[in-house]
Scaffold this motif. Structure first.
Motif, PDB file in Angstrom:
ATOM      1  N   VAL A 134      11.083  -0.002   3.058  1.00  5.32           N
ATOM      2  CA  VAL A 134       9.503   0.216   3.168  1.00  5.32           C
ATOM      3  C   VAL A 134       8.644  -1.207   3.210  1.00  5.32           C
ATOM      4  N   LYS A 135       8.257  -1.380   4.341  1.00  9.09           N
ATOM      5  CA  LYS A 135       7.538  -2.757   4.461  1.00  9.09           C
ATOM      6  C   LYS A 135       5.969  -2.594   4.571  1.00  9.09           C
ATOM      7  N   ASP A 136       5.211  -2.910   3.939  1.00 11.79           N
ATOM      8  CA  ASP A 136       3.771  -2.581   3.970  1.00 11.79           C
ATOM      9  C   ASP A 136       2.972  -3.727   3.018  1.00 11.79           C
ATOM     10  N   SER A 137       1.595  -3.458   2.855  1.00  7.28           N
ATOM     11  CA  SER A 137       0.643  -3.999   2.088  1.00  7.28           C
ATOM     12  C   SER A 137       0.996  -3.704   0.641  1.00  7.28           C
ATOM     13  N   THR A 138       0.673  -4.560  -0.210  1.00  7.61           N
ATOM     14  CA  THR A 138       0.487  -4.184  -1.588  1.00  7.61           C
ATOM     15  C   THR A 138      -0.434  -2.981  -1.861  1.00  7.61           C
ATOM     16  N   ARG A 139      -0.587  -2.390  -3.007  1.00  6.74           N
ATOM     17  CA  ARG A 139      -1.412  -1.520  -3.165  1.00  6.74           C
ATOM     18  C   ARG A 139      -2.608  -1.999  -3.959  1.00  6.74           C
ATOM     19  N   LYS A 140      -3.831  -1.575  -3.350  1.00  3.62           N
ATOM     20  CA  LYS A 140      -4.989  -2.141  -3.943  1.00  3.62           C
ATOM     21  C   LYS A 140      -5.669  -1.215  -4.934  1.00  3.62           C
TER      22      LYS A 140
END
Length: 258
Positions: free
Chosen positions: A133-139
């Motif tokens: 899974v490649k994505d942004s960090t959780r905000k």
């Protein structure tokens, strides 16, 4: 004369405080050992409903007699230059009775995080399949409190938040490690997160040891194997696979995306 002595004493104290602040050690790279603790009795109890109680209640009673209440799993978090690598340590024995395959009672994520670019690469095990899974960090919208707690020799401050709209999180971070990371997907506080509790999910992560050591580049290497997805496409895949799982679908889905 008394005023002069008092003034001199104040100046001396302020000077010493500044010296202490200058000499305060900050850990900028190293390795942290975490323990994930799951209350298996509470996890099992939540599965029992009026529709399945006739067969699950006896199973639960038997489980309590043969299994430990708390399952403890270990992991490491290497960190350096605003990068972290969270890696589960495989337990010596895999069996845990009735809920041995539950994602909540296991560790399914190996997570590389680049805090400078707010991106993650997560190798996630979903039963027999592996995803990358490649994505942004959780905000996470943290609310910092005044409560403190000592964890692994560091003074940590408490912060609270909600993730996924409904999961209550309690975290403890230290500004003596000026890295905004933490175990699993937890990040975004002004220092390293050394403790996390999900009270309603009956699971915690707490650091047991922090080593202030140089970290080699290979110890921060991102995972590479797995079916390439992002968070959205993974969620779509999981909901499709679990569409006929009935009341268990949401429990497993939440555990996999948490």
């Amino acid at each position: 004369m008394k005023q002069i002595i008092l003034f001199t004493a104040v100046i001396f104290m302020l000077g010493n405080n500044g010296l202490f602040a200058q000499n305060k050690h900050f850990t900028e790279h190293g390795s942290i050992t975490f323990e994930k603790t799951i209350n298996m009795f509470a996890l099992f109890q939540k599965q029992i409903t009026k529709d399945n109680e006739s067969f699950l209640r006896p199973a639960f009673d038997s489980y309590r007699k043969t299994q430990k209440q708390f399952k403890v799993l270990k992991s490491t978090l290497n960190f350096d230059n605003n990068r972290t690598l969270f890696t589960p340590i495989e337990p010596e024995t895999q069996s845990n009775g009735f809920f041995g395959d539950s994602p909540m009672a296991n560790q399914v994520n190996t997570i590389y995080t680049d805090l400078a670019t707010n991106t993650i690469i997560n190798q996630k095990k979903v039963f027999e399949e592996t995803f990358l899974v490649k994505d942004s960090t959780r905000k996470i919208n943290w609310k910092i409190t005044s409560e403190t707690r000592d964890i692994a020799g560091y003074t940590c401050r408490r912060a609270n938040a909600l993730i996924l709209d409904s999961i209550y999180v309690v975290a403890f971070y230290t500004d003596e490690i000026p890295v905004t990371g933490g175990p699993e997907f937890f990040n975004g506080l002004p220092g390293m997160i050394l403790g996390v509790a999900l009270p309603h999910e009956n699971v915690t992560w707490f650091a047991t040891k922090v080593e202030d050591i140089p970290i080699e580049e290979k110890a921060l290497a991102a995972p590479k194997k797995g079916k390439a997805v992002n968070n959205k496409s993974l969620y779509t895949t999981l909901t499709s696979v679990m569409k006929d799982w009935g009341e268990y679908a949401q429990k497993y889905l939440k555990a996999f995306i948490m």
